[in-house]
Write a protein that holds these residues in place. Structure first.
Motif, mmCIF file in Angstrom:
data_model
loop_
_atom_site.group_PDB
_atom_site.id
_atom_site.type_symbol
_atom_site.label_atom_id
_atom_site.label_comp_id
_atom_site.label_asym_id
_atom_site.label_seq_id
_atom_site.Cartn_x
_atom_site.Cartn_y
_atom_site.Cartn_z
ATOM 1 N N SER A 151 -35.869 14.520 21.659
ATOM 2 C CA SER A 151 -35.720 14.371 23.110
ATOM 3 C C SER A 151 -36.829 13.515 23.699
ATOM 4 C CB SER A 151 -35.730 15.756 23.778
ATOM 5 O OG SER A 151 -36.971 16.403 23.553
ATOM 6 N N LEU A 152 -37.564 12.779 22.866
ATOM 7 C CA LEU A 152 -38.727 12.026 23.328
ATOM 8 C C LEU A 152 -38.527 10.533 23.112
ATOM 9 C CD1 LEU A 152 -41.669 12.098 24.416
ATOM 10 C CD2 LEU A 152 -42.412 12.147 22.015
ATOM 11 N N PHE A 153 -38.726 9.782 24.194
ATOM 12 C CA PHE A 153 -38.768 8.323 24.131
ATOM 13 C C PHE A 153 -40.207 7.891 24.391
ATOM 14 C CE2 PHE A 153 -38.808 4.484 26.886
ATOM 15 C CZ PHE A 153 -38.429 3.544 25.938
ATOM 16 N N ALA A 154 -40.789 7.132 23.458
ATOM 17 C CA ALA A 154 -42.188 6.714 23.619
ATOM 18 C C ALA A 154 -42.350 5.290 23.123
ATOM 19 C CB ALA A 154 -43.128 7.655 22.855
ATOM 20 N N VAL A 155 -43.191 4.531 23.837
ATOM 21 C CA VAL A 155 -43.440 3.143 23.471
ATOM 22 C C VAL A 155 -44.884 2.799 23.817
ATOM 23 C CG1 VAL A 155 -42.591 2.311 25.702
ATOM 24 C CG2 VAL A 155 -42.628 0.762 23.751
ATOM 25 N N SER A 156 -45.494 1.960 23.011
ATOM 26 C CA SER A 156 -46.857 1.492 23.270
ATOM 27 C C SER A 156 -46.859 -0.025 23.214
ATOM 28 C CB SER A 156 -47.840 2.070 22.257
ATOM 29 O OG SER A 156 -47.554 1.573 20.956
ATOM 30 N N GLY A 157 -47.955 -0.620 23.718
ATOM 31 C CA GLY A 157 -48.012 -2.066 23.663
ATOM 32 C C GLY A 157 -49.229 -2.645 24.343
ATOM 33 N N VAL A 158 -49.226 -3.961 24.414
ATOM 34 C CA VAL A 158 -50.279 -4.724 25.091
ATOM 35 C C VAL A 158 -49.637 -5.421 26.289
ATOM 36 C CG1 VAL A 158 -51.994 -6.557 24.822
ATOM 37 C CG2 VAL A 158 -51.440 -5.067 22.877
ATOM 38 N N HIS A 159 -50.349 -5.422 27.428
ATOM 39 C CA HIS A 159 -49.698 -5.930 28.636
ATOM 40 C C HIS A 159 -50.707 -6.490 29.631
ATOM 41 C CE1 HIS A 159 -51.406 -2.270 30.046
ATOM 42 N NE2 HIS A 159 -50.603 -2.076 31.086
ATOM 43 N N LYS A 160 -50.195 -7.135 30.637
ATOM 44 C CA LYS A 160 -50.945 -7.554 31.817
ATOM 45 C C LYS A 160 -50.293 -6.882 33.024
ATOM 46 C CE LYS A 160 -51.747 -12.267 30.077
ATOM 47 N NZ LYS A 160 -51.555 -13.711 30.400
ATOM 48 N N ARG A 161 -51.165 -6.462 33.956
ATOM 49 C CA ARG A 161 -50.648 -5.855 35.194
ATOM 50 C C ARG A 161 -51.630 -6.090 36.317
ATOM 51 N NH1 ARG A 161 -47.962 -1.267 37.299
ATOM 52 N NH2 ARG A 161 -49.310 0.296 36.330
ATOM 53 N N CYS A 162 -51.147 -5.837 37.525
ATOM 54 C CA CYS A 162 -51.992 -5.820 38.730
ATOM 55 C C CYS A 162 -52.683 -7.172 38.949
ATOM 56 C CB CYS A 162 -53.024 -4.702 38.641
ATOM 57 S SG CYS A 162 -53.916 -4.407 40.201
ATOM 58 N N LEU A 169 -64.899 -4.299 32.849
ATOM 59 C CA LEU A 169 -64.189 -3.892 34.059
ATOM 60 C C LEU A 169 -64.815 -2.643 34.665
ATOM 61 C CD1 LEU A 169 -60.373 -4.413 33.332
ATOM 62 C CD2 LEU A 169 -61.884 -5.767 34.792
ATOM 63 N N ALA A 170 -65.245 -1.704 33.824
ATOM 64 C CA ALA A 170 -65.851 -0.480 34.342
ATOM 65 C C ALA A 170 -67.096 -0.792 35.149
ATOM 66 C CB ALA A 170 -66.182 0.468 33.184
ATOM 67 N N THR A 214 -54.991 1.552 29.639
ATOM 68 C CA THR A 214 -56.413 1.230 29.464
ATOM 69 C C THR A 214 -56.589 -0.279 29.633
ATOM 70 O OG1 THR A 214 -56.734 3.070 27.933
ATOM 71 C CG2 THR A 214 -58.386 1.305 27.919
ATOM 72 N N PHE A 215 -57.396 -0.653 30.629
ATOM 73 C CA PHE A 215 -57.648 -2.074 30.880
ATOM 74 C C PHE A 215 -59.088 -2.396 30.480
ATOM 75 C CE2 PHE A 215 -54.230 -1.036 33.854
ATOM 76 C CZ PHE A 215 -53.307 -2.025 33.512
ATOM 77 N N THR A 216 -59.234 -3.483 29.751
ATOM 78 C CA THR A 216 -60.566 -3.853 29.238
ATOM 79 C C THR A 216 -61.059 -5.198 29.737
ATOM 80 O OG1 THR A 216 -59.543 -4.823 27.276
ATOM 81 C CG2 THR A 216 -60.204 -2.507 27.139
ATOM 82 N N GLY A 217 -60.194 -5.957 30.382
ATOM 83 C CA GLY A 217 -60.646 -7.273 30.844
ATOM 84 C C GLY A 217 -59.621 -7.915 31.742
ATOM 85 N N CYS A 218 -59.856 -9.209 32.048
ATOM 86 C CA CYS A 218 -58.973 -9.968 32.921
ATOM 87 C C CYS A 218 -58.562 -11.255 32.227
ATOM 88 C CB CYS A 218 -59.660 -10.311 34.237
ATOM 89 S SG CYS A 218 -59.920 -8.885 35.322
ATOM 90 N N ASP A 219 -57.348 -11.657 32.486
ATOM 91 C CA ASP A 219 -56.852 -12.951 32.054
ATOM 92 C C ASP A 219 -56.432 -13.677 33.319
ATOM 93 O OD1 ASP A 219 -55.726 -15.164 30.982
ATOM 94 O OD2 ASP A 219 -54.220 -14.121 29.785
#
Length: 886
Positions: free
Chosen positions: A747-758, A810-811, A678-683
């Motif tokens: 049997s489940l590997f899961a991770v969440s976080g905050v990131h920048k992409r694209c 962004l939407a 989920t992207f909400t803005g730009c840096d």
């Protein structure tokens, strides 16, 4: 009184005297036995020589004076086992020892408890006496058996004052039983007089009596070399090794092979000319002109394997990168000979110096497994040029599988080509004429040819394949063996019932063991709510809490009633140990269970060849959900799923009625990769937002372990997390992350976080960028396949669910994104949706990879499928610089 009467009375008195002496001696012997606390009927073992009946003492003296001869060392071999205290004397022909002397220059003999004789393979204890005398620091102990009869072996249970005693053993046997010694004597005389053919004839006669004498093989080797019978000399060297004289036999073998290790140099130009007529793609830098593999079987449980490769260099880059030749050496065998040479394009021959050869442990081996490991031989090559030909050879002595009921048990598996094209590949096997073999060739129309017996009574089998361009798969360890020409062979006597029984005994001992579930695992079961939960928790505990490893002493616990506790106490367990513990868990829970043997070396079992092809075991247990596959020795395995490398390959069920089982491929839902961003803005030019990544099944375990490894290898934990997540989210700038689930108990590997992409690029009043995702085991760069569609494979059936949301400002700025592809084939299904709701845009992609291997008939569809996958795993975005709502 007449002379006849006097003679009769004398004989009668003599007989009465002998009878009285016999009765007296028997009474004294029985009294001595009673004094020692024994039964008169069973007394013998610790009676000194002077306590034997007089008649036996008289007989022994007469035998020693008139009818015995000392055997030479060439006629027997001794072995002392300090742990069991047995001193064993093995004769190469049946002997009837009258006296055995043990001369000790150091140490002493405290007792001799038992004397046993082996005839026709059966041991029996017999009465004996012994004397001991010491003179000038040397102790001589003489042992006298009561009976005189032929034996292949005798042994004494002794107690030496020191385990490493120094001394020699001499054996005196009756002359009339040594007829075969006449041939040895005649052979020795003929050699001294230069009558070599006469000596050969004497040795042939000796062979009719004794066929396992390494000293005679050494003499025959010298004779045959003198007569230039090199093939016969080679056989003598092999027999010398197989009959126990390893060092001597290896030296003899190296001598004979070193005289002519390489092919006739005239054959090299012919092979190069044949290569010129083969229309082969020019990108290949190396071509194997000739690959030869030869086996000589049936040498007292040993066989000799020899290999030859002749390789031509065809590109400058190959000449530069080919710095050494490597080959594997099994630790259970012996490297008998190796050599290498370079035939330059000009015809000049350069023998590679032995100083350029080295051998060490295989870097990839598990040092915790000491019962078996491999070594690697390296030939460091001189500078090469295009047109140079490298020829190297290696010869090994290897041990066959242990014989059962005097029948050999073995399984051979070989490839006709290595990692580059092969012009001609030849396989040859020679074995005793009475052996019945079974062969199985794959991926070739050639067959095995059986020839007439050779001069040694051996049956040759040969197979040859030409012009092989090897095919390769990515990601899958064993598929290369399934795609390329291979040959397998085994002894035809075995059935799957025999193989099952042998493998079960080797790994488990018995399923009727009295061993019980250790307390630690019982506590886990007691704390669980159901049988399924108990089994799962025990699986993860065994997988992670017991380090993978085994030492030779662990083999001693197989079949014991304390094996499970011994495993837990050591903290180490290999595949058979961990499977054994899981068997005890399932038995404790009263669950149906199967023990499955598979091959980690060859991959799939050859169902047509009943033989011990296996080196790995796992189990499966039947729960309410069905069969759960459990391989706790595999650190990346998860509860219920067959290991990725064994899926769709054959294994053998060891308990119950033996049957070949094809391990199932997992359902695509088992491996499920879910990515939500989920992207909400730009840096600056970067999109910023949050993410959740989860992946289940063995692939989830794989990346959980990668996460842990990366965290250990970097100074900053965030960098390790970013490197792992980049496997799914390329061009990632991680701000923070937290694990939601790991695979220590699931049997489940899961991770969440905050990131920048694209990172977006500005063009006029708009910004453009492409958001991509990566999927393990899906190589998007492979859009084409070889002519055989089986050469394409995915890592596993897999379901991929990707959700991209743009919200907030962004939407409003989103102008366009690429269309969602749609595809439905036997290989995969691709679909997606695009929604705008409540001021947010959501793009969803769903991909199901149905098959692991792509069948040949679908190979034509793969380019289109790979292009659709590439489109589905990326979204092109165009954003206005300003929101239209402003």
């Amino acid at each position: 009184m007449s002379d006849g009467s006097i003679l009769f009375l004398s004989i009668l008195l003599g007989a009465l005297l002998v009878r009285l002496i016999f009765v007296y001696e028997r009474k004294r012997r029985d009294e001595k036995a009673i004094a020692l606390g024994g039964d008169p009927a069973e007394s013998t073992q610790k009676v000194a020589l002077k306590a034997l009946p007089l008649r036996l003492r008289i007989r022994n003296k007469i035998k020693l004076w008139f009818s015995t001869d000392q055997l030479h060392e060439i006629e027997f071999m001794t072995d002392y086992d300090s742990e069991s205290r047995w001193l064993t004397i093995s004769f190469y022909a049946a002997r009837d020892p009258v006296k055995i002397t043990i001369t000790l220059r150091a140490g002493s003999i405290e007792t001799i408890d038992t004397f046993e004789r082996c005839s026709n393979g059966k041991w029996a204890a017999e009465k004996f006496g012994y004397t001991s005398q010491k003179s000038y620091g040397t102790t001589v102990v003489s042992v006298y058996p009561e009976k005189l009869c032929l034996a292949e072996k005798v042994r004494l249970k002794t107690q030496f004052g020191e385990d490493n005693w120094e001394g020699e053993v001499n054996v005196f046997a009756e002359k009339y039983s040594l007829a075969d010694r006449k041939f040895l004597s005649e052979a020795t005389q003929d050699i001294a007089l230069g009558r070599h053919h006469g000596a050969l004839e004497s040795y042939r006669e000796y062979y009719k009596v004794a066929r396992t004498n390494p000293a005679v093989e050494s003499e025959l080797f010298t004779l045959n070399m003198t007569l230039e019978r090199h093939a016969s000399a080679e056989m003598n060297a092999i027999r010398c090794m197989s009959y126990g004289q390893m060092d001597l036999g290896c030296s003899l073998y190296d001598t004979i092979i070193s005289e002519n290790p390489f092919v006739d140099k005239k054959k090299i130009p012919a092979l190069v000319a044949a290569r010129g007529k083969w229309d082969l793609s020019a990108h290949h830098g190396l071509v194997n002109l000739l690959q030869e593999t030869s086996y000589k079987m049936g040498f007292n449980g040993f066989f000799v394997e020899s290999r030859r490769d002749i390789i031509i260099v065809e590109r400058p880059s190959a000449a530069r990168f080919l710095t050494h030749i490597r080959f594997d050496v099994e630790s259970s065998g012996y490297l008998l000979h190796t050599g290498a040479r370079i035939v330059r394009e000009s015809g000049e021959i350069e023998i590679v110096s032995r100083e350029r050869f080295s051998m060490g442990d295989d870097p990839g081996r598990n040092i915790a497994i000491t019962t078996e490991h491999d070594r690697v031989g390296h030939w460091a090559l001189p500078d090469l040029k295009v047109g140079d030909v490298i020829e190297y050879v290696c010869h090994f002595l290897k041990k066959e599988f242990p014989e059962v009921n005097d029948q050999p048990h073995f399984f051979l598996f070989d490839r006709f080509a290595g990692n580059f094209p092969t012009l001609k590949s030849r396989f040859e096997l020679r074995c005793p004429a009475e052996w019945k073999l079974q062969f199985k060739l794959e991926n070739t129309t050639q067959t095995v040819e059986e020839s007439a017996l050779d001069e040694f009574g051996m049956r040759p089998y040969t197979a040859q394949v030409e012009r092989i361009t090897p095919r390769f798969c990515e990601n899958l360890d064993y598929d290369n063996l399934l795609l390329n020409p291979t040959i397998a062979c085994c002894f035809a006597r075995d059935s799957w019932d025999d193989v099952m029984a042998q493998a079960l005994e080797k790994n488990f001992g018995s399923l009727d063991t009295e061993d019980s579930l250790p307390g630690t695992l019982k506590d886990i079961v007691s704390a669980s709510q159901s049988k399924d939960e108990s089994l799962e928790k025990c699986f993860y505990w065994i997988r992670d809490r017991l380090k993978y490893g085994a030492y030779e002493s662990a083999l001693k616990h197989i079949g014991s009633s304390s094996r499970a506790e011994n495993i837990l106490d050591s903290g180490l367990a290999d595949c058979k140990d961990k499977s054994y513990l899981l068997y005890l868990v399932a038995r404790h829970l009263d669950l149906d269970l199967d023990i499955i043997a598979v091959s980690s070396k060859y991959g799939t079992a050859v169902a047509e060849l009943p033989a011990n092809q296996f080196d790995h075991v796992l189990v499966r247990a039947k729960t309410e959900r069905g069969w759960e596959y459990l391989d706790a020795a595999n650190s990346q395995a998860t509860f219920g799923d067959p290991p990725l490398q064994f899926q769709e390959l054959n294994g053998l069920i060891l308990n119950g009625a033996p049957s070949i089982l094809k391990l199932p491929k997992v359902d695509p839902q088992t491996h499920c990769l879910e990515i939500s961003e989920t992207f909400t803005g730009c840096d600056g030019n970067w999109l910023t937002g949050t993410f959740v990544v989860s992946i289940s099944g063995p692939l989830g375990r794989q990346f959980d372990e990668a996460w842990k490894s990366q965290s250990l290898s970097t100074h900053d934990p965030a960098l390790g997390a970013q490197d792992t997540l980049s496997s799914f989210l390329p061009n990632l700038r991680l701000i923070e992350s937290s694990k939601l689930s790991d695979t220590s108990d699931s049997s489940l590997f899961a991770v969440s976080g905050v990131h920048k992409r694209c990172q977006m690029s500005s063009i006029d009043i708009q910004s453009t960028g492409i958001l991509r995702w990566l999927v393990p085991g899906v190589n998007l760069h492979r859009k084409i396949v070889t002519e055989d569609g089986r050469a394409f494979a995915f890592q596993a059936p897999l379901t991929i669910s990707i959700t991209l949301s743009l919200s907030g400002e962004l939407a409003g700025r989103l102008t366009m994104s690429n269309d969602t592809p749609s595809l439905d084939t036997e290989v995969c299904n691709i679909n997606g949706t695009y929604k705008t709701q409540n001021g947010a845009t959501t793009i969803h992609r769903n991909i199901v990879i149905k098959e692991r291997r792509v069948s040949p008939r679908l190979s034509g569809e793969m380019p289109r499928i790979m292009e659709s996958l590439e489109r589905a795993l990326q979204v092109g975005l165009i954003l206005n610089h300003r929101s239209e709502n402003r």
